[in-house]
Design an enzyme around this catalytic site. Structure first.
Site, PDB file in Angstrom:
ATOM      1  N   THR A  96       0.838  -1.205   0.000  1.00 52.27           N
ATOM      2  CA  THR A  96       0.000   0.000   0.000  1.00 52.27           C
ATOM      3  C   THR A  96       0.871   1.252   0.000  1.00 52.27           C
ATOM      4  O   THR A  96       0.648   2.183  -0.783  1.00 52.27           O
ATOM      5  CB  THR A  96      -0.935  -0.008   1.233  1.00 52.27           C
ATOM      6  OG1 THR A  96      -1.798  -1.141   1.124  1.00 52.27           O
ATOM      7  CG2 THR A  96      -1.761   1.258   1.315  1.00 52.27           C
ATOM      8  N   CYS A 375      -9.327  -6.516   1.462  1.00 53.37           N
ATOM      9  CA  CYS A 375      -9.682  -5.159   1.851  1.00 53.37           C
ATOM     10  C   CYS A 375     -11.186  -4.926   1.834  1.00 53.37           C
ATOM     11  O   CYS A 375     -11.687  -4.057   2.521  1.00 53.37           O
ATOM     12  CB  CYS A 375      -9.019  -4.164   0.903  1.00 53.37           C
ATOM     13  SG  CYS A 375      -7.270  -4.429   0.783  1.00 53.37           S
TER      14      CYS A 375
HETATM   15  N1  PLP Z   1      -1.843  -4.267  -4.451  1.00 52.09           N
HETATM   16  C1  PLP Z   1      -2.417  -5.468  -4.619  1.00 52.09           C
HETATM   17  C2  PLP Z   1      -2.668  -5.986  -6.003  1.00 52.09           C
HETATM   18  C3  PLP Z   1      -2.771  -6.242  -3.516  1.00 52.09           C
HETATM   19  O1  PLP Z   1      -3.343  -7.440  -3.694  1.00 52.09           O
HETATM   20  C4  PLP Z   1      -2.522  -5.730  -2.214  1.00 52.09           C
HETATM   21  C5  PLP Z   1      -2.906  -6.504  -1.022  1.00 52.09           C
HETATM   22  O2  PLP Z   1      -3.586  -7.491  -1.081  1.00 52.09           O
HETATM   23  C6  PLP Z   1      -1.894  -4.475  -2.092  1.00 52.09           C
HETATM   24  C7  PLP Z   1      -1.578  -3.769  -3.232  1.00 52.09           C
HETATM   25  C8  PLP Z   1      -1.571  -3.907  -0.735  1.00 52.09           C
HETATM   26  O3  PLP Z   1      -0.442  -4.546  -0.198  1.00 52.09           O
HETATM   27  P1  PLP Z   1      -0.168  -4.541   1.397  1.00 52.09           P
HETATM   28  O4  PLP Z   1      -1.122  -5.518   1.995  1.00 52.09           O
HETATM   29  O5  PLP Z   1       1.255  -4.970   1.547  1.00 52.09           O
HETATM   30  O6  PLP Z   1      -0.381  -3.152   1.872  1.00 52.09           O
END
Ligand code: PLP
Length: 430
Positions: A96, A375
């Site tokens: 993120t 999410c």
């Molecule tokens: N981008 C994608 C495609 C994801 O699947 C996710 C999390 O599932 C993220 C970004 C965010 O990553 P993080 O959980 O390390 O913040």
């Protein structure tokens, strides 16, 4: 202990035994796309940098230098496994943050450039209208595929809300592939940045990122690639792909949560979004997480070793799972690209049922899955990718995702299919 206490304790024990005997023999965890276990080898490699080599890598004393050397080694190994150079790596707190840094950082650098241009014009007494950049000019457009993760989509939305950027969503087809013609058309109109994910988290489709990068570069638009679901699962070659920035997240390939990185080419100007002591080339201030960087490097290295062979086994069990589920549940429909998809990812919509209800029932049977992206869980929102693919809200809300990083045994596949059938029957969906 009184007799009464003994009796009530015995009853409790019986009850808990009864509950336990109702539970399946072991949970089947099928949510690796959300997060996964950290192997003992990764914990073993990182622990000494929590207990012994705990110095701050910016400190000049011996302990600091030991930590700095370990951080450098981790950065070099991590970069190599992603086809990058050590100097490309900015360690972050996860995918993120890496996505936020790319999207907001590149747009804010554009705004700084405009401020400097205006200031220079004012000094030279040139009329302000001579500035080449104004809101709604090509420099204030961001292109994102319609299936980007919220870490990208919401960062773009933030730029719209606070800086009036125009966010252009590039459509996808029914299997979630980005429309390259639409991308080409919009890129030729100009943009500060285009964002295209490498593999989709909800439906597993692997995007044609290489062609997308070429299309955008032909139009001189830099490209950010969200490779969070790809890194450690399928080959990622940052320099070979020629992307401008690329985000990865450690907990998708065996590192602890809260660890990730943004890979950046020096040709891209990025404004930091975390200000402070100037660590990570000034792009991500904060004392580096040395043990975390080691965990990232070791986990990624282990994930990349034997990837080709493991992916072949994963894809074989994925295809067996898809077949078993489609046979067990008439009307179950695979979502995403049936072939060009993540090897340990199977996603479906189911008839006459709500995905959340199905997920809860399966959980009670010891099968742990997800209803799309982690999410969105608990918010009862339809997965955005499925809506962008043209599914109705009801269809999108019936979705489930099965994801795994170890090949499934055929008895597990049978158990999943039987549990799904039992859940669908219990929920009066078939
Ligand atoms: N981008 C994608 C495609 C994801 O699947 C996710 C999390 O599932 C993220 C970004 C965010 O990553 P993080 O959980 O390390 O913040």
């Amino acid at each position: 202990m009184t007799g009464q206490n003994a009796t009530s304790q015995d009853t409790q024990t019986q009850e808990s035994q009864a509950v336990q005997s109702d539970r399946p023999e072991r949970e089947l965890y099928l949510d690796a796309a959300a997060s996964d276990a950290v192997p003992a080898s990764v914990i073993e490699a990182m622990t000494p940098f929590l207990t012994e080599g705990y110095g701050n890598p910016s400190s000049v004393h011996a302990s600091g230098k030991t930590a700095a050397r370990a951080l450098d080694a981790a950065r070099a190994s991590f970069a190599t496994d992603l086809g990058a150079h050590a100097g490309d790596v900015i360690f972050t707190s996860g995918g993120t943050e890496a996505d936020n840094l790319a999207v907001k950082g590149i747009a804010l650098a554009q705004i700084r450039l405009e401020q400097e241009t205006r200031a220079a014009a004012a000094t030279a007494s040139t009329p302000a209208s001579a500035s080449p950049h104004s809101p709604h000019s090509p420099a204030h457009r961001i292109l994102i595929s319609a299936v980007e993760h919220p870490a990208v989509a919401q960062s773009a939305q933030w730029l719209h809300d606070f800086f009036d950027f125009e966010v252009v969503r590039i459509p996808v087809d029914a299997q979630a592939h980005i429309d390259l013609d639409a991308l080409s058309r919009e890129a030729r109109r100009g943009a500060t940045l285009a964002c295209i994910m490498m593999a989709n988290n909800e439906v597993g489709t692997i995007e044609p990122v290489s062609r997308a990068v070429r299309i955008c570069h032909d139009a001189t638009v830099p490209v950010h690639v969200d490779a969070v679901q790809a890194a450690g699962t399928i080959p990622v070659d940052f320099r070979g792909l020629d992307a401008d920035t690329l985000a990865v997240s450690g907990h998708k390939f065996g590192a602890p949560k809260g660890l990730g990185a943004l890979l950046t080419r020096s040709r891209v100007v990025i404004e930091p979004i975390v200000s402070g002591g100037g660590q990570e080339r000034g792009l991500r201030s904060g004392t580096p997480n040395v043990a975390g960087a080691i965990a990232l490097a070791v986990a990624l290295h282990e994930a990349c070793a034997g990837m080709e062979e493991r992916d072949a086994h994963l894809a074989a069990s994925r295809d067996a799972l898809i077949k078993a589920i489609c046979e067990a549940v008439p009307g179950a429909t695979l979502t995403g690209d049936p072939v060009n998809r993540l090897p340990g990812h199977a996603s479906f919509t189911f008839p006459n049922v709500n995905g959340e209800a199905l997920l809860v029932d399966l959980d009670a049977r010891g099968i742990e899955v997800s209803s799309g992206s982690a999410c969105a869980i608990g918010r009862h929102e339809a997965p955005g990718t499925l809506l962008a693919m043209g599914l109705s809200e009801t269809e999108a809300k019936s979705a489930l995702r099965f994801s795994f990083r170890e090949p499934l045994h055929h008895t597990d596949i049978r158990r999943i299919a039987q549990a799904l059938r039992a859940s669908m029957t219990a929920l009066h969906a078939m």
